[in-house]
Scaffold this motif. Structure first.
Motif, short mmCIF file in Angstrom:
data_model
loop_
_atom_site.label_atom_id
_atom_site.label_comp_id
_atom_site.label_asym_id
_atom_site.label_seq_id
_atom_site.Cartn_x
_atom_site.Cartn_y
_atom_site.Cartn_z
N LEU A 1 1.06 -1.20 0.15
CA LEU A 1 0.00 -0.02 0.11
C LEU A 1 1.04 1.36 0.05
CD1 LEU A 1 -2.76 1.69 0.17
CD2 LEU A 1 -2.50 1.23 2.84
N THR A 2 1.78 1.39 1.09
CA THR A 2 2.65 2.53 1.12
C THR A 2 3.65 2.69 -0.34
OG1 THR A 2 4.34 1.34 2.45
CG2 THR A 2 2.76 2.74 3.64
N THR A 3 3.92 1.65 -0.92
CA THR A 3 4.65 1.86 -2.16
C THR A 3 3.67 2.52 -3.10
OG1 THR A 3 6.12 -0.26 -1.75
CG2 THR A 3 5.86 0.37 -4.01
N CYS A 4 2.37 2.09 -3.27
CA CYS A 4 1.52 2.65 -4.27
C CYS A 4 1.33 4.22 -4.02
CB CYS A 4 0.06 2.03 -4.12
SG CYS A 4 0.10 0.43 -4.97
N LEU A 5 1.23 4.42 -2.39
CA LEU A 5 1.17 6.04 -2.10
C LEU A 5 2.41 6.61 -2.54
CD1 LEU A 5 -0.25 5.52 1.57
CD2 LEU A 5 -1.47 5.82 -0.71
N THR A 6 3.62 5.98 -2.40
CA THR A 6 5.03 6.48 -2.83
C THR A 6 4.79 6.90 -4.26
OG1 THR A 6 6.18 5.52 -0.92
CG2 THR A 6 7.41 6.15 -2.60
N GLY A 7 4.63 5.91 -4.88
CA GLY A 7 4.40 5.97 -6.72
C GLY A 7 3.65 7.22 -6.91
N ASN A 8 2.65 7.20 -6.42
CA ASN A 8 1.60 8.19 -6.83
C ASN A 8 1.95 9.48 -6.71
OD1 ASN A 8 -1.20 8.61 -7.97
ND2 ASN A 8 -1.32 9.73 -6.03
N ALA A 9 2.47 9.68 -5.17
CA ALA A 9 2.87 11.13 -4.96
C ALA A 9 4.24 11.54 -5.86
CB ALA A 9 3.25 10.88 -3.44
N LYS B 1 8.67 14.86 -3.55
CA LYS B 1 9.63 14.13 -3.24
C LYS B 1 9.40 13.22 -2.07
CE LYS B 1 12.62 16.30 -5.58
NZ LYS B 1 13.34 15.90 -6.69
N VAL B 2 9.58 11.73 -2.34
CA VAL B 2 9.42 10.93 -1.24
C VAL B 2 10.46 10.15 -0.91
CG1 VAL B 2 7.58 9.03 -0.58
CG2 VAL B 2 6.93 10.83 -2.40
N LEU B 3 10.67 10.10 0.69
CA LEU B 3 11.53 9.18 1.21
C LEU B 3 10.83 7.85 1.71
CD1 LEU B 3 14.32 8.25 2.25
CD2 LEU B 3 14.01 9.79 4.49
N GLN B 4 10.87 6.82 1.26
CA GLN B 4 10.13 5.55 1.72
C GLN B 4 11.20 4.62 2.36
OE1 GLN B 4 8.02 3.23 -1.11
NE2 GLN B 4 7.10 1.94 0.58
N ILE B 5 10.98 4.78 3.86
CA ILE B 5 11.73 4.01 4.65
C ILE B 5 11.23 2.66 4.83
CG2 ILE B 5 12.83 3.65 6.93
CD1 ILE B 5 12.75 6.67 7.04
N ARG C 1 8.91 7.32 -15.66
CA ARG C 1 10.01 6.72 -15.23
C ARG C 1 10.82 7.36 -14.59
NH1 ARG C 1 14.04 2.28 -18.26
NH2 ARG C 1 15.29 1.95 -16.62
N ASN C 2 11.41 8.48 -15.39
CA ASN C 2 12.46 9.36 -14.79
C ASN C 2 12.04 10.00 -13.57
OD1 ASN C 2 14.37 8.51 -16.71
ND2 ASN C 2 13.88 10.24 -18.04
N LEU C 3 10.73 10.73 -13.57
CA LEU C 3 10.13 11.29 -12.51
C LEU C 3 10.13 10.70 -11.30
CD1 LEU C 3 9.12 14.19 -11.95
CD2 LEU C 3 6.79 13.30 -12.71
N MET C 4 9.82 9.14 -11.23
CA MET C 4 9.81 8.32 -10.36
C MET C 4 11.04 8.19 -9.48
SD MET C 4 6.82 5.48 -10.97
CE MET C 4 6.92 4.80 -9.22
N ASN C 5 12.07 8.00 -10.37
CA ASN C 5 13.68 7.94 -10.02
C ASN C 5 13.88 9.18 -9.39
OD1 ASN C 5 14.36 5.22 -10.51
ND2 ASN C 5 15.01 5.48 -12.85
N GLN C 6 13.77 10.26 -10.10
CA GLN C 6 13.97 11.50 -9.32
C GLN C 6 13.40 11.91 -7.99
OE1 GLN C 6 13.50 14.78 -12.12
NE2 GLN C 6 12.52 15.96 -10.58
N ASN C 7 12.33 11.44 -7.69
CA ASN C 7 11.57 11.90 -6.80
C ASN C 7 11.31 10.84 -5.54
OD1 ASN C 7 10.95 14.41 -7.88
ND2 ASN C 7 8.97 13.80 -8.62
N ILE C 8 11.89 9.51 -5.65
CA ILE C 8 11.63 8.71 -4.66
C ILE C 8 13.04 8.11 -4.26
CG2 ILE C 8 10.98 6.20 -4.30
CD1 ILE C 8 8.84 6.58 -6.36
N THR C 9 13.31 8.28 -2.93
CA THR C 9 14.38 7.56 -2.41
C THR C 9 14.01 6.34 -1.46
OG1 THR C 9 15.82 9.52 -2.57
CG2 THR C 9 16.37 7.83 -0.98
N GLY D 1 20.56 17.17 -0.39
CA GLY D 1 19.91 17.72 -1.41
C GLY D 1 18.75 17.12 -1.67
N PHE D 2 18.27 16.08 -0.91
CA PHE D 2 16.75 15.47 -1.29
C PHE D 2 15.90 15.96 -0.09
CE2 PHE D 2 13.60 12.28 -0.95
CZ PHE D 2 13.34 11.93 -2.29
N LYS D 3 15.22 16.76 -0.37
CA LYS D 3 14.24 17.45 0.73
C LYS D 3 12.76 16.77 0.48
CE LYS D 3 12.12 21.41 2.63
NZ LYS D 3 11.93 22.74 2.47
#
Length: 173
Positions: free
Chosen positions: A62-70, A84-88, A133-141, A166-168
Motif C-alpha cells: 500500500l505505501t509503495t503505491c502511495l509513494t509512487g503516486n505522490a 519528493k518521497v523518502l520511503q523507509i 520513469r525518470n520522474l519516479m527515479n528523481q522523486n523517490i528515495t 539535497g533530497f528534501k
C-alpha cells in the motif's frame, strides 16, 4: 519536514498569516479516490499517520503505491512535477521493493513478473516506455533500516542527512 520550532512558547495569534496560508494544509493525493476523499484530498504534508495491521497484509505494498503516486502527481504550487518521497522500509529487501514498484507501474502481479521470458520482456518494455520513469527515479528515495533498531530520533537524523545531501522529502513513508 523543513519546519523548525525556535521555542516551545508562543501566543495563539503570533503567526496568523502563516496559520491561514494554504501551505499549512497541503494534501498529497494517494491515488485512491475514497481515501483521498476521507482525508480531505490526501495525506497532509507535515502530519503523521500510522498504518497498523498484521505482518504480510499489504502495508508495504500500500505505501509503495502511495509513494509512487505522490512521486508522479503533478503539482502547481511547487513549480515541479511530483512530490519528493523518502520511503523507509524495515522488512522488505531491495529486490522485493523494486518488484512492488515494477508491479505498480506495469499492473502485472508480482508473482507474474518473471513467469516466462515473454513476460520478462513485456515488463522490460513497459518499464522502458513508462512516461514517468525518470520522474519516479528523481522523486523517490528508498531506505532500508533494520527492524527494531531505530528510534524516531534516529529516523529524524536520517531525514536531516538526506536533506543535507539535497533530497528534501515532501513525504516520508
Amino acid at each position: 519536514i523543513g519546519r523548525h520550532l525556535d521555542d516551545d512558547e508562543w501566543h495563539p495569534f503570533d503567526s496568523i498569516d502563516d496559520d491561514l496560508s494554504k501551505e499549512t494544509v497541503v494534501p498529497i493525493p494517494t491515488g485512491i479516490d475514497k481515501i483521498d476523499e476521507l482525508l480531505g484530498g490526501g495525506l497532509h504534508k507535515g502530519k503523521i499517520g500510522i498504518i497498523i495491521c498484521p505482518s504480510g497484509k499489504g502495508k508495504t505494498s500500500l505505501t509503495t503505491c502511495l509513494t509512487g503516486n505522490a512521486a508522479i502527481t503533478k503539482t502547481l504550487q511547487n513549480n515541479y512535477e511530483g512530490y519528493k518521497v523518502l520511503q523507509i522500509v524495515f522488512e522488505d529487501v531491495k529486490r522485493d521493493m523494486n518488484r512492488k514498484f515494477i508491479s505498480k507501474v506495469t499492473q502485472v502481479e508480482q508473482i507474474r513478473i518473471n513467469d516466462s521470458e515473454d513476460s520478462v520482456n513485456a515488463v522490460r518494455e513497459m518499464i522502458a516506455n513508462y512516461p514517468d520513469r525518470n520522474l519516479m527515479n528523481q522523486n523517490i528515495t528508498l531506505k532500508r533500516l533494520a527492524s527494531g533498531q531505530y528510534t524516531p530520533s534516529d529516523i529524524k537524523e536520517i531525514i536531516k542527512k538526506k536533506m543535507n545531501q539535497g533530497f528534501k522529502p515532501d513525504l516520508v513513508i
